[in-house]
Design a protein around this motif. Structure first.
Motif, PDB file in Angstrom:
ATOM      1  N   LYS A 193     -11.378   6.610   1.866  1.00 20.91           N
ATOM      2  CA  LYS A 193     -11.161   6.696   0.425  1.00 20.91           C
ATOM      3  C   LYS A 193     -12.387   7.189  -0.323  1.00 20.91           C
ATOM      4  O   LYS A 193     -13.461   6.609  -0.192  1.00 20.91           O
ATOM      5  CB  LYS A 193     -10.806   5.286  -0.066  1.00 20.91           C
ATOM      6  N   ASN A 227       0.841  -1.204   0.000  1.00 23.27           N
ATOM      7  CA  ASN A 227       0.000   0.000   0.000  1.00 23.27           C
ATOM      8  C   ASN A 227       0.875   1.251   0.000  1.00 23.27           C
ATOM      9  O   ASN A 227       1.821   1.380   0.788  1.00 23.27           O
ATOM     10  CB  ASN A 227      -0.932   0.002   1.209  1.00 23.27           C
ATOM     11  N   LEU A 228       0.530   2.176  -0.882  1.00 18.12           N
ATOM     12  CA  LEU A 228       1.375   3.365  -1.057  1.00 18.12           C
ATOM     13  C   LEU A 228       1.451   4.228   0.202  1.00 18.12           C
ATOM     14  O   LEU A 228       2.476   4.872   0.450  1.00 18.12           O
ATOM     15  CB  LEU A 228       0.840   4.204  -2.217  1.00 18.12           C
ATOM     16  N   THR A 282      -2.142   1.344 -14.710  1.00 21.46           N
ATOM     17  CA  THR A 282      -1.388   2.424 -15.364  1.00 21.46           C
ATOM     18  C   THR A 282      -0.297   1.847 -16.269  1.00 21.46           C
ATOM     19  O   THR A 282      -0.128   2.285 -17.416  1.00 21.46           O
ATOM     20  CB  THR A 282      -0.772   3.333 -14.288  1.00 21.46           C
ATOM     21  N   ASP A 328       3.005  10.500  -9.681  1.00 18.95           N
ATOM     22  CA  ASP A 328       1.926  11.448  -9.372  1.00 18.95           C
ATOM     23  C   ASP A 328       1.953  11.932  -7.913  1.00 18.95           C
ATOM     24  O   ASP A 328       1.178  12.821  -7.557  1.00 18.95           O
ATOM     25  CB  ASP A 328       0.552  10.778  -9.599  1.00 18.95           C
ATOM     26  N   GLY A 365      -4.233   6.512  -5.058  1.00 23.16           N
ATOM     27  CA  GLY A 365      -3.134   5.933  -4.274  1.00 23.16           C
ATOM     28  C   GLY A 365      -2.035   6.964  -4.052  1.00 23.16           C
ATOM     29  O   GLY A 365      -1.431   7.028  -2.971  1.00 23.16           O
ATOM     30  N   ASP A 396      -3.046   9.206  -1.332  1.00 26.83           N
ATOM     31  CA  ASP A 396      -2.837   8.547  -0.038  1.00 26.83           C
ATOM     32  C   ASP A 396      -1.377   8.661   0.400  1.00 26.83           C
ATOM     33  O   ASP A 396      -1.082   8.892   1.570  1.00 26.83           O
ATOM     34  CB  ASP A 396      -3.209   7.062  -0.118  1.00 26.83           C
ATOM     35  N   ALA A 436      -7.689   2.782  -8.926  1.00 27.62           N
ATOM     36  CA  ALA A 436      -7.184   2.483 -10.283  1.00 27.62           C
ATOM     37  C   ALA A 436      -8.039   3.171 -11.340  1.00 27.62           C
ATOM     38  O   ALA A 436      -8.333   2.616 -12.390  1.00 27.62           O
ATOM     39  CB  ALA A 436      -7.116   0.970 -10.535  1.00 27.62           C
ATOM     40  N   GLY A 437      -8.429   4.416 -11.048  1.00 26.24           N
ATOM     41  CA  GLY A 437      -9.332   5.145 -11.933  1.00 26.24           C
ATOM     42  C   GLY A 437      -8.658   6.215 -12.777  1.00 26.24           C
ATOM     43  O   GLY A 437      -9.309   6.882 -13.573  1.00 26.24           O
ATOM     44  N   GLY A 438      -7.357   6.412 -12.591  1.00 25.29           N
ATOM     45  CA  GLY A 438      -6.670   7.465 -13.334  1.00 25.29           C
ATOM     46  C   GLY A 438      -6.769   8.824 -12.678  1.00 25.29           C
ATOM     47  O   GLY A 438      -6.464   9.854 -13.272  1.00 25.29           O
ATOM     48  N   MET A 439      -7.190   8.838 -11.406  1.00 25.86           N
ATOM     49  CA  MET A 439      -7.300  10.108 -10.669  1.00 25.86           C
ATOM     50  C   MET A 439      -6.294  10.183  -9.515  1.00 25.86           C
ATOM     51  O   MET A 439      -6.382  11.066  -8.651  1.00 25.86           O
ATOM     52  CB  MET A 439      -8.725  10.302 -10.145  1.00 25.86           C
ATOM     53  N   ALA A 440      -5.349   9.257  -9.499  1.00 26.80           N
ATOM     54  CA  ALA A 440      -4.226   9.306  -8.549  1.00 26.80           C
ATOM     55  C   ALA A 440      -4.647   9.183  -7.089  1.00 26.80           C
ATOM     56  O   ALA A 440      -4.101   9.866  -6.223  1.00 26.80           O
ATOM     57  CB  ALA A 440      -3.398  10.580  -8.788  1.00 26.80           C
TER      58      ALA A 440
END
Ligand code: CDM
Ligand code: ATP
Length: 314
Positions: free
Chosen positions: A103, A78-79, A189, A148, A114, A117, A108-112
């Motif tokens: 959250k 986990n980041l 990604t 990101d 993780g 976080d 994993a939606g392309g909105m960064a």
């Protein structure tokens, strides 16, 4: 830099809020030998937030809540935990901390999400342990965690170069209204970048520091219509190749008069720019009715990067 802990009963708590992002412009160059792609991107932080709450703990532990919590790893990959470990090692700290992630950004939606976080965890641990790292030190740790992550610290509007981690603030006037059409199935990604390579030549052909002049001009002028026209994502063809159903989502947003519409980052979230808050509601309702999204979020941008929240939520 050091922030006071907020005492709740006898429990010290540090709560940090970090935003998701949309890439208004994302120009991708050819893959380099290290496997990464050089980018020129214009990031905007948006009001879809991750909260990371640091409380006392034995060792480094983590919990996650939110509608997609089950999709988030809680082990050492986990980041946020990786961020805590990196900061502890850097500052020579061997205290424990428990991190809880609330959250809201799609996984994993392309909105960064993780990355948000990780940025929030860096700031939370710095405050919780009283480590007193400088902005530059936090930025360096952030860049080591993911491309990101530095933008998650900075927020607002920024031009990213290098891997997206070298940031220059960009002028932006006014507030922009967004609708995000979220899909339950995420896109990796790395897979989207690999597809970009496979579709050689899919890039704009205009990769360079001047690629987004119109976009930056629109932001400076606070001109949402011009911004809508200038939105651009070189990863979009790759995301569409991997998730062809996104074409319907893009078309549906276009049909209801979005000023501009594009895949957010590596996707699969689709971002539609609205004229106003009310228009965002109309677009959101239309996307829901058309069945082209599993969840619809509305948001505004730009908003600040990771910051300690003074009053913890009840
Ligand atoms: C698509 C964007 O969200 C646009 O801002 C970012 O470029 C992705 O940033 P990120 O999720 O923080 O990505 P990282 O964790 O650094 O890298 C994940 C993977 O994406 C690919 N990657 C990432 C960034 C970059 N400039 N070139 C790449 O090729 C690499 O295969 C890498 O292994
Ligand atoms: N704290 C975290 N939150 C979400 N995912 C995490 C986290 N830590 C690790 N991951 C892993 O990273 C993957 C990508 O997560 P994330 O939600 O950041 O994607 P993303 O928004 O597409 O990222 P980006 O826009 O930066 O490419 C997830 O599928 C998950 O396996």
């Amino acid at each position: 830099m050091t922030q006071p802990r907020v005492e709740i009963g006898s429990q010290p708590e540090v709560r940090v809020r970090a935003p998701g992002k949309v890439n208004l412009g994302l120009r991708v160059g050819a893959r380099e030998p290290d496997g990464y792609h050089p980018l020129v991107t214009v990031f905007q932080a948006v009001s879809v937030y991750e909260d990371v709450v640091a409380t006392p703990g034995d060792g480094l532990t983590l919990s996650v809540s939110g509608p997609q919590a089950h999709l988030v790893p809680t082990d050492e990959t986990n980041l946020a935990l990786r961020a805590a470990r990196a900061l502890a090692e850097f500052a020579g700290i061997d205290d424990g901390v428990h991190l809880h992630i609330e959250k809201s950004v799609p996984v994993a939606g392309g909105m960064a999400g993780g990355s948000a976080d990780a940025a929030a965890a860096l700031l939370a641990c710095d405050a919780f342990w009283g480590a007193g790292l400088s902005r530059d030190q936090l930025h360096e740790l952030a860049a080591g965690l993911g491309s990101d992550v530095p933008f998650g610290l900075v927020g607002h509007t920024a031009i990213g170069s290098g891997r997206g981690d070298v940031l220059t603030p960009a002028l932006s006037r006014g507030e922009y209204h967004w609708v995000f059409a979220v899909r339950d199935v995420g896109l990796s990604t790395a897979r989207v970048y690999a597809e970009f390579d496979a579709l050689a030549g899919a890039g704009s052909g205009a990769f360079g520091p001047d690629s987004d002049l119109e976009l930056l001009q629109a932001l400076r002028a606070g001109d949402a219509t011009a911004l809508g026209r200038a939105l651009r994502n070189d990863l979009q063809p790759a995301a569409l190749e991997l998730a062809p159903e996104l074409a319907e989502t893009l078309a549906a947003a276009d049909d209801v008069g979005a000023l501009g519409v594009l895949v957010s980052g590596s996707g699969p979230t689709v971002a539609a720019l609205a004229r106003s808050r009310a228009h965002a509601q109309v677009i959101g309702a239309a996307l829901t009715a058309a069945g082209v999204a599993d969840t619809v979020l509305t948001a505004v941008g730009p908003v600040p990067g990771a910051r300690v929240i003074a009053s913890p939520s009840p």
